[in-house]
Design a protein around this motif. Structure first.
Motif, PDB file in Angstrom:
ATOM      1  N   ASP A   1      -1.554 -11.870  -8.536  1.00 37.65           N
ATOM      2  CA  ASP A   1      -0.962 -11.476  -7.343  1.00 37.65           C
ATOM      3  C   ASP A   1       0.109 -12.630  -6.962  1.00 37.65           C
ATOM      4  N   ILE A   2       1.399 -12.054  -7.208  1.00 38.54           N
ATOM      5  CA  ILE A   2       2.627 -13.102  -6.993  1.00 38.54           C
ATOM      6  C   ILE A   2       3.663 -12.522  -6.048  1.00 38.54           C
ATOM      7  N   GLU A   3       4.541 -13.337  -5.807  1.00 34.27           N
ATOM      8  CA  GLU A   3       5.715 -12.738  -5.054  1.00 34.27           C
ATOM      9  C   GLU A   3       6.388 -11.652  -5.796  1.00 34.27           C
ATOM     10  N   PHE A   4       7.112 -10.509  -5.315  1.00 34.72           N
ATOM     11  CA  PHE A   4       7.739  -9.500  -5.776  1.00 34.72           C
ATOM     12  C   PHE A   4       8.866 -10.271  -6.822  1.00 34.72           C
ATOM     13  N   ALA A   5       9.504 -10.983  -5.962  1.00 35.84           N
ATOM     14  CA  ALA A   5      10.798 -11.552  -6.486  1.00 35.84           C
ATOM     15  C   ALA A   5      10.503 -12.341  -7.809  1.00 35.84           C
TER      16      ALA A   5
ATOM     17  N   GLY B   1     -14.198  -4.823  -0.953  1.00 34.18           N
ATOM     18  CA  GLY B   1     -14.524  -6.096  -1.360  1.00 34.18           C
ATOM     19  C   GLY B   1     -13.519  -7.164  -2.043  1.00 34.18           C
ATOM     20  N   ASP B   2     -12.386  -6.838  -1.207  1.00 38.87           N
ATOM     21  CA  ASP B   2     -11.240  -7.622  -1.581  1.00 38.87           C
ATOM     22  C   ASP B   2     -10.784  -7.672  -3.028  1.00 38.87           C
ATOM     23  N   GLU B   3     -10.888  -6.259  -3.640  1.00 36.71           N
ATOM     24  CA  GLU B   3     -10.553  -6.155  -4.947  1.00 36.71           C
ATOM     25  C   GLU B   3      -9.186  -5.309  -4.806  1.00 36.71           C
TER      26      GLU B   3
ATOM     27  N   PRO C   1       4.723   2.795   1.315  1.00 35.34           N
ATOM     28  CA  PRO C   1       4.489   1.552   2.365  1.00 35.34           C
ATOM     29  C   PRO C   1       4.821   1.630   3.648  1.00 35.34           C
ATOM     30  N   ALA C   2       6.190   2.017   3.910  1.00 30.17           N
ATOM     31  CA  ALA C   2       6.538   2.467   5.403  1.00 30.17           C
ATOM     32  C   ALA C   2       5.472   3.188   6.085  1.00 30.17           C
ATOM     33  N   LYS C   3       5.186   4.428   5.718  1.00 31.22           N
ATOM     34  CA  LYS C   3       4.272   5.124   6.455  1.00 31.22           C
ATOM     35  C   LYS C   3       2.999   4.211   6.767  1.00 31.22           C
ATOM     36  N   ASN C   4       2.544   3.622   5.838  1.00 29.61           N
ATOM     37  CA  ASN C   4       1.228   2.735   6.101  1.00 29.61           C
ATOM     38  C   ASN C   4       1.479   1.640   7.229  1.00 29.61           C
ATOM     39  N   PHE C   5       2.491   0.820   6.954  1.00 31.05           N
ATOM     40  CA  PHE C   5       3.109  -0.079   8.094  1.00 31.05           C
ATOM     41  C   PHE C   5       3.157   0.531   9.372  1.00 31.05           C
TER      42      PHE C   5
ATOM     43  N   PRO D   1       0.679  -1.318   0.000  1.00 38.63           N
ATOM     44  CA  PRO D   1       0.070  -0.031   0.133  1.00 38.63           C
ATOM     45  C   PRO D   1       0.868   1.388   0.037  1.00 38.63           C
ATOM     46  N   PRO D   2       0.594   2.249  -0.668  1.00 39.94           N
ATOM     47  CA  PRO D   2      -0.705   2.508  -1.369  1.00 39.94           C
ATOM     48  C   PRO D   2      -0.673   2.085  -2.959  1.00 39.94           C
ATOM     49  N   TYR D   3       0.290   1.573  -3.197  1.00 38.70           N
ATOM     50  CA  TYR D   3       0.685   1.363  -4.826  1.00 38.70           C
ATOM     51  C   TYR D   3      -0.132   0.070  -5.078  1.00 38.70           C
ATOM     52  N   GLU D   4      -0.273  -1.032  -4.460  1.00 42.00           N
ATOM     53  CA  GLU D   4      -1.198  -2.092  -4.734  1.00 42.00           C
ATOM     54  C   GLU D   4      -1.709  -2.916  -3.316  1.00 42.00           C
ATOM     55  N   PHE D   5      -2.708  -2.802  -2.974  1.00 38.87           N
ATOM     56  CA  PHE D   5      -3.246  -3.388  -1.710  1.00 38.87           C
ATOM     57  C   PHE D   5      -4.868  -4.040  -1.977  1.00 38.87           C
TER      58      PHE D   5
END
Ligand code: ARG
Length: 250
Positions: free
Chosen positions: A70-74, A44-46, A189-193, A36-40
């Protein structure tokens, strides 16, 4: 009767033109929907977020349907490189090494690698840990630039170790559990976490500044059209509008 057939044929032609547009097909986007906020996962779990909404806007403009995987970043770069996916939009940093493997679109956002530590931590940088303790335990999401840079700067230099997790959230959980001293990850994402978990803070000294772009196979047939559409959406303010929607001004 003749007129009726002429109209029927015209109707069939129009319908098949639409069919061709939809058939234009579906683009397969791979990403790691835990950033988040790039992809989350939103309502409705979209999947939603900056990358997802920009990708949707481009596909709508070009007449493609979008399938999000949705896969692992690696796995994102190998998946694009092998042509398993049409592209990846994953808050992905443009690096020289990655440019050897994929081709990047124009950049549409800036990221900063930051350091998350426990709130009570008095150190101001990763180097302070090394100075005080002779070593440092860093957590990062596997194969991200946070992982790569700290591996080069600390692990390869014998100054510490890097623990690699499947998601940024898992790295943050390891920090909360005291398994690592700090987590290096992108600032938004750091701010989100940090907002979602008590007892954490972000160090003021940033680790690295970088550009985000979407990645395509080098031989992609749609790359040129896709990038041109992205450039238009950047120029007309659509992209900034999407970013502002997910990153409210402070
Ligand atoms: N910007 C970093 C990189 O490119 C991290 C990206 C992680 N993205 C994700 N969707 N988990 O390596």
């Amino acid at each position: 009767m003749k007129k009726f057939f002429a109209m029927l044929i015209a109707a069939i032609m129009i319908l098949s033109a639409f069919a061709a547009l939809a058939e234009n097909g579906t683009l397969k986007l791979c990403t790691n929907v835990a950033f988040p906020p790039y992809e989350f996962y939103g309502e409705g779990d979209e999947p939603t977020g900056i990358d997802i909404e920009i990708a949707k806007a481009i596909c709508a403009k070009l007449g493609y349907d979008l399938e999000i995987v949705d896969i692992e970043f690696a796995q994102c770069i190998p998946g694009v490189q092998s042509g398993k996916y049409d592209f990846s939009a994953a808050g992905m940093t443009v690096t020289e090494e990655r440019k050897e493997m994929v081709q990047f679109t124009d950049t549409y956002a800036t990221g900063i690698q930051v350091v998350i530590v426990p709130e009570a931590c008095e150190f101001e940088s990763i180097d302070d840990f090394v100075e005080a303790n002779g070593t440092v335990k860093i957590g990062a999401q596997m194969a991200t630039t946070g992982d790569l840079y700290t591996t080069w700067d600390y692990e390869d230099e014998g100054k510490g170790t890097v623990d690699r997790y499947a998601t940024g959230a898992a790295a943050v959980q390891a920090l909360l559990a005291g398994k690592v001293d700090c987590v290096v990850i992108d600032n938004e994402p750091a701010k989100n976490f940090v907002a979602q978990n008590e007892g954490l803070k972000i160090l003021e000294s940033a680790y690295a500044v970088e550009d985000y772009a979407m990645a395509f196979p080098k031989d992609s047939a749609i790359y040129a059209d896709f990038n041109a559409a992205l450039a238009e959406l950047i120029a007309d303010g659509t992209v900034q509008g999407i970013i502002d929607q997910f990153i409210p001004a402070e």
